[in-house]
Write a protein that holds these residues in place. Structure first.
Motif, PDB file in Angstrom:
ATOM      1  N   TRP A  20       0.823  -1.205   0.000  1.00  0.00           N
ATOM      2  CA  TRP A  20       0.000   0.000   0.000  1.00  0.00           C
ATOM      3  C   TRP A  20       0.862   1.261   0.000  1.00  0.00           C
ATOM      4  O   TRP A  20       1.901   1.321   0.648  1.00  0.00           O
ATOM      5  N   SER A  21       0.395   2.267  -0.725  1.00  0.00           N
ATOM      6  CA  SER A  21       1.073   3.558  -0.783  1.00  0.00           C
ATOM      7  C   SER A  21       0.046   4.675  -0.722  1.00  0.00           C
ATOM      8  O   SER A  21      -1.061   4.554  -1.259  1.00  0.00           O
ATOM      9  N   GLY A  22       0.421   5.787  -0.083  1.00  0.00           N
ATOM     10  CA  GLY A  22      -0.440   6.962  -0.047  1.00  0.00           C
ATOM     11  C   GLY A  22      -0.177   7.925  -1.191  1.00  0.00           C
ATOM     12  O   GLY A  22      -0.778   9.003  -1.244  1.00  0.00           O
ATOM     13  N   PRO A 106      -8.440   9.072   4.112  1.00  0.00           N
ATOM     14  CA  PRO A 106      -8.257   8.915   5.556  1.00  0.00           C
ATOM     15  C   PRO A 106      -9.190   7.847   6.125  1.00  0.00           C
ATOM     16  O   PRO A 106     -10.286   7.614   5.595  1.00  0.00           O
ATOM     17  N   PRO A 107      -8.778   7.201   7.199  1.00  0.00           N
ATOM     18  CA  PRO A 107      -9.632   6.186   7.828  1.00  0.00           C
ATOM     19  C   PRO A 107     -10.771   6.826   8.610  1.00  0.00           C
ATOM     20  O   PRO A 107     -10.779   8.037   8.855  1.00  0.00           O
ATOM     21  N   GLY A 108     -11.719   5.990   8.993  1.00  0.00           N
ATOM     22  CA  GLY A 108     -12.805   6.447   9.845  1.00  0.00           C
ATOM     23  C   GLY A 108     -12.455   6.235  11.314  1.00  0.00           C
ATOM     24  O   GLY A 108     -11.851   5.228  11.684  1.00  0.00           O
ATOM     25  N   ASN A 109     -12.821   7.180  12.150  1.00  0.00           N
ATOM     26  CA  ASN A 109     -12.547   7.077  13.588  1.00  0.00           C
ATOM     27  C   ASN A 109     -13.424   6.007  14.242  1.00  0.00           C
ATOM     28  O   ASN A 109     -14.418   5.562  13.657  1.00  0.00           O
ATOM     29  N   PRO A 110     -13.065   5.592  15.449  1.00  0.00           N
ATOM     30  CA  PRO A 110     -13.900   4.606  16.153  1.00  0.00           C
ATOM     31  C   PRO A 110     -15.350   5.071  16.271  1.00  0.00           C
ATOM     32  O   PRO A 110     -15.623   6.259  16.499  1.00  0.00           O
ATOM     33  N   GLY A 145      -3.214   2.313  13.719  1.00  0.00           N
ATOM     34  CA  GLY A 145      -2.907   2.851  15.040  1.00  0.00           C
ATOM     35  C   GLY A 145      -3.743   4.076  15.372  1.00  0.00           C
ATOM     36  O   GLY A 145      -4.572   4.532  14.561  1.00  0.00           O
ATOM     37  N   TYR A 146      -3.469   4.612  16.567  1.00  0.00           N
ATOM     38  CA  TYR A 146      -4.257   5.732  17.074  1.00  0.00           C
ATOM     39  C   TYR A 146      -3.349   6.730  17.797  1.00  0.00           C
ATOM     40  O   TYR A 146      -2.362   6.352  18.426  1.00  0.00           O
ATOM     41  N   GLY A 191      -0.288   5.822   6.501  1.00  0.00           N
ATOM     42  CA  GLY A 191      -0.001   7.088   7.173  1.00  0.00           C
ATOM     43  C   GLY A 191      -1.055   8.157   7.021  1.00  0.00           C
ATOM     44  O   GLY A 191      -0.853   9.295   7.470  1.00  0.00           O
ATOM     45  N   ASN A 192      -2.194   7.841   6.393  1.00  0.00           N
ATOM     46  CA  ASN A 192      -3.294   8.810   6.350  1.00  0.00           C
ATOM     47  C   ASN A 192      -3.927   8.912   7.731  1.00  0.00           C
ATOM     48  O   ASN A 192      -4.162   7.897   8.389  1.00  0.00           O
ATOM     49  N   TRP A 193      -4.234  10.138   8.151  1.00  0.00           N
ATOM     50  CA  TRP A 193      -4.869  10.375   9.449  1.00  0.00           C
ATOM     51  C   TRP A 193      -6.286  10.885   9.263  1.00  0.00           C
ATOM     52  O   TRP A 193      -6.559  11.666   8.338  1.00  0.00           O
ATOM     53  N   ALA A 194      -7.176  10.451  10.126  1.00  0.00           N
ATOM     54  CA  ALA A 194      -8.527  11.020  10.143  1.00  0.00           C
ATOM     55  C   ALA A 194      -8.425  12.524  10.372  1.00  0.00           C
ATOM     56  O   ALA A 194      -7.579  12.993  11.147  1.00  0.00           O
ATOM     57  N   ALA A 195      -9.274  13.279   9.698  1.00  0.00           N
ATOM     58  CA  ALA A 195      -9.215  14.738   9.812  1.00  0.00           C
ATOM     59  C   ALA A 195      -9.786  15.230  11.130  1.00  0.00           C
ATOM     60  O   ALA A 195      -9.508  16.359  11.551  1.00  0.00           O
TER      61      ALA A 195
END
Length: 268
Positions: A20-22, A106-110, A145-146, A191-195
């Motif tokens: 995977w790559s961003g 970006p991923p979705g938060n919990p 991760g978080y 390495g994408n972070w939720a906004a």
């Protein structure tokens, strides 16, 4: 009239196949194409989601490298290169490379974040707060991760440093107060972070004991007298009073007179 050969090598300079790559553009380079007569004069390059496509007969570059336009998130991008000689003949085959995996979303938060030790806006004598969460999601590379933070603000956005790859944590010892908040943010595997972040609180912590005092006359000429008492607390406040007495002349033990009362005086 003899077509050239396709390149013998083709690889990406910024992506690894099946990793995977961003980065949503893929740069490739190649070598080994040959033509015994007029020589190789150009290449047609194709990026698509099919493993073994033949590019068209339009020259895209005269060099031996190229970079795609921005590509959509997917796990099946391929690069294809076809050779042309100076007489206009095209190789009948192409060199292929891939699959390349792209994830820029970006991923979705919990979806669920809660404390097993504290209820919001309810006082507790426990100064460590246990948190757990679930439901974070990522359609591409997956959650990795978080980042989280404890503070006294209701809307802090955690930084982009991974604090845990697990789904639970316990706070450091918190001071007495009514504004403790927990904030958590999700990272995916590229390495994408939720906004945004998920916020929980306020949690109320009170580990400081209250103070109290009592007073009565030094002496009286009757069989009853008024005893008064009061207290103060810097955290959760006073809930009730227990009042005891003893006879110091006879060395008696303390005896409960009032238990769990909220009033501040009584006739003894």
């Amino acid at each position: 009239i003899t077509p050239p050969t396709a390149p013998t090598t083709l690889s990406s300079t910024d992506h690894t196949a099946s990793v995977w790559s961003g980065d949503d553009t893929i740069s490739v380079s190649w070598s080994g194409a040959s033509d015994a007569t007029s020589g190789v004069s150009g290449y047609s390059v194709l990026f698509n989601q099919t493993s073994n496509s033949l590019p068209d007969t339009t020259i895209d570059t005269y060099g031996t490298s190229d970079t795609s336009d921005p590509l959509a998130d997917a796990a099946n991008w391929y690069a294809h290169v076809r050779s042309r000689d100076a007489a206009g003949n095209w190789s009948s085959t192409a060199r292929h490379s891939g699959p390349y995996w792209i994830d820029t979303t970006p991923p979705g938060n919990p979806s669920s974040v809660s404390s097993s030790s504290h209820a919001p806006s309810v006082w507790s004598a426990d100064n460590t707060i246990a948190m757990s969460w679930s439901g974070a999601s990522d359609a591409g590379s997956g959650v990795s991760g978080y980042s989280y933070v404890w503070d006294t603000s209701p809307s802090t956005l955690p930084n982009t440093v991974v604090d845990t790859s697990g789904t639970s944590t316990t706070s450091p010892a918190r001071s007495t107060g009514s504004s403790h908040y927990f904030h958590i943010r999700t990272q995916d595997a590229v390495g994408n972070w939720a906004a945004t972040a998920v916020h929980r609180g306020p949690y109320y912590v009170d580990t400081a004991a209250p103070s109290s005092s009592a007073s009565s006359p030094a002496s009286v000429g009757s069989t009853s007298f008024t005893v008064s008492w009061s207290g103060s607390d810097s955290g959760s406040g006073i809930d009730s009073y227990d009042v005891q007495y003893k006879n110091v002349t006879t060395g008696g033990s303390w005896t409960t007179w009032k238990s769990a009362v909220s009033y501040l005086s009584s006739s003894f």
